[in-house]
Design a protein around this motif. Structure first.
Motif, short mmCIF file in Angstrom:
data_model
loop_
_atom_site.label_atom_id
_atom_site.label_comp_id
_atom_site.label_asym_id
_atom_site.label_seq_id
_atom_site.Cartn_x
_atom_site.Cartn_y
_atom_site.Cartn_z
N TYR A 256 -8.80 27.08 3.78
CA TYR A 256 -9.80 27.91 3.49
C TYR A 256 -10.20 27.98 4.91
O TYR A 256 -11.60 28.83 5.15
N PHE A 257 -9.67 27.24 5.72
CA PHE A 257 -10.74 27.65 7.08
C PHE A 257 -9.29 28.29 7.61
O PHE A 257 -7.69 28.34 8.66
N LEU A 258 -9.18 29.85 7.95
CA LEU A 258 -8.08 30.75 7.51
C LEU A 258 -7.73 30.65 8.89
O LEU A 258 -6.68 30.86 9.40
N GLU A 259 -7.96 30.60 10.35
CA GLU A 259 -8.00 30.06 11.37
C GLU A 259 -6.85 28.61 11.64
O GLU A 259 -5.63 28.62 12.24
N MET A 260 -6.88 28.82 11.09
CA MET A 260 -5.59 27.14 10.28
C MET A 260 -4.34 27.27 9.28
O MET A 260 -3.02 26.96 9.93
N GLN A 261 -3.97 28.44 9.01
CA GLN A 261 -3.19 28.43 8.41
C GLN A 261 -2.09 28.69 8.73
O GLN A 261 -0.82 28.67 8.54
N PRO A 262 -2.44 29.32 9.89
CA PRO A 262 -0.62 30.08 10.37
C PRO A 262 -0.06 28.52 11.22
O PRO A 262 1.39 28.42 11.19
#
Length: 311
Positions: A256-262
């Motif tokens: 849910y920390f969108l920048e961590m998803q990749p």
């Protein structure tokens, strides 16, 4: 008869029907909604409900059923820390009103709100109010925050409710959508809503001088129909001092920390918490400046809270 809950005061609900009728409704007896949802409030603003008008009681009805929710957003109950409170249901987006000062909205508060919105698949928007009181160093701080959050993909606006600056941009974002508006007390949420809904005249108060914190002016959630030219609905919520994370396992928080998803799938371990594990792609991205260091600190702080509260 079907309607939408526009206001919740605890035991009574204001329900509006598609035909324009308005009822004061209550739940009769035990009302079980969903085995998986245990909250301090069984029905929330935005819920679609079935009502039965009471015979001989003009404008009074009983809620007999609730339609399945498209989504909902929750926080820890303000009265019972171990329980959750449904803030609103069936949302298209959530708008967090922030301020650089008077009072200052902390990065931690912003990140907790964004995590909760992401967990419930609700797009979020950040609106920084009180542009009119910002000095050069304050504007620099805003630009720093704007750069961080726009890089992640969140819309960020700087507005002034007092000077009516940025209101057209807000109206464009609200167009034909159901929007939850939240924020600390004192950030000017009521002043913004008064600009968006002429004639409503919500009560506003100055920030408390001795504490720097805002004073509560809204005591319950309420939905308002926006003017025809804007379309959609706006849900005003009581000012919150903190936004408690609920129902998010620590192994899922990074999603849910969108920048961590990749980077999550590149970690050496599938259950990596991105703290002390070797071969962590998230930590490597922080060190290389691809993930903002302050956001990572927010992540680690929230993770500690989840461990303490054992959600």
């Amino acid at each position: 008869m079907q309607g939408i809950v526009y206001r919740s005061t605890g035991s009574w609900y204001t329900v509006k029907t598609a035909a324009g009728g308005q009822y004061q409704a209550r739940i009769k007896g035990v009302f079980k909604i969903d085995e998986d949802i245990t909250s301090t409030n069984p029905i929330a603003v935005g819920d679609v409900v079935e009502i039965m008008p009471e015979t001989g009681e003009n404008g009074i009805a009983v809620i007999t059923d609730i339609a399945p929710r498209k989504n909902y957003i929750v926080r820890t109950s303000p009265h019972r820390r171990t329980q959750k409170h449904i803030v609103a249901a069936n949302l298209d987006q959530a708008m967090l009103i922030c301020t650089i000062k008077e009072p200052r909205t902390s990065r931690g508060f912003i990140d907790r709100f964004l995590v909760t919105a992401a967990a419930y698949h609700i797009p979020a928007i950040l609106v920084f109010n009180k542009k009119d009181i910002l000095k050069a160093k304050d504007l620099d701080k805003f630009l720093e925050l704007e750069a961080v959050y726009t890089a992640i993909g969140y819309p960020v606006l700087l507005v002034s409710a007092v000077k009516e600056e940025g209101m057209e941009e807000i109206r464009a974002l609200l167009h034909n959508k159901v929007t939850l508006m939240s924020g600390h007390s004192g950030v000017g949420k009521s002043s913004l809503i008064n600009q968006l809904l002429p004639g409503l005249e919500l009560r506003t108060k100055e920030v408390s001088g001795w504490s720097g914190k805002g004073l509560h002016t809204t005591t319950f959630a309420e939905m308002f129909d926006l003017p025809v030219e804007t379309g959609g609905q706006l849900i005003d919520t009581p000012g919150v001092r903190e936004f408690g994370i609920v129902d998010i396992p620590k192994t899922e928080l990074s999603h849910y920390f969108l920048e961590m998803q990749p980077y999550i799938t590149q970690c050496q371990f599938n259950n990596c918490l991105h703290i002390n594990e070797p071969g962590c792609a998230v930590k490597a991205a922080v060190e290389e400046g691809e993930i903002d260091a302050e956001r990572y600190i927010s992540y680690a702080t929230i993770l500690e809270t989840i461990e303490e509260e054992k959600y």
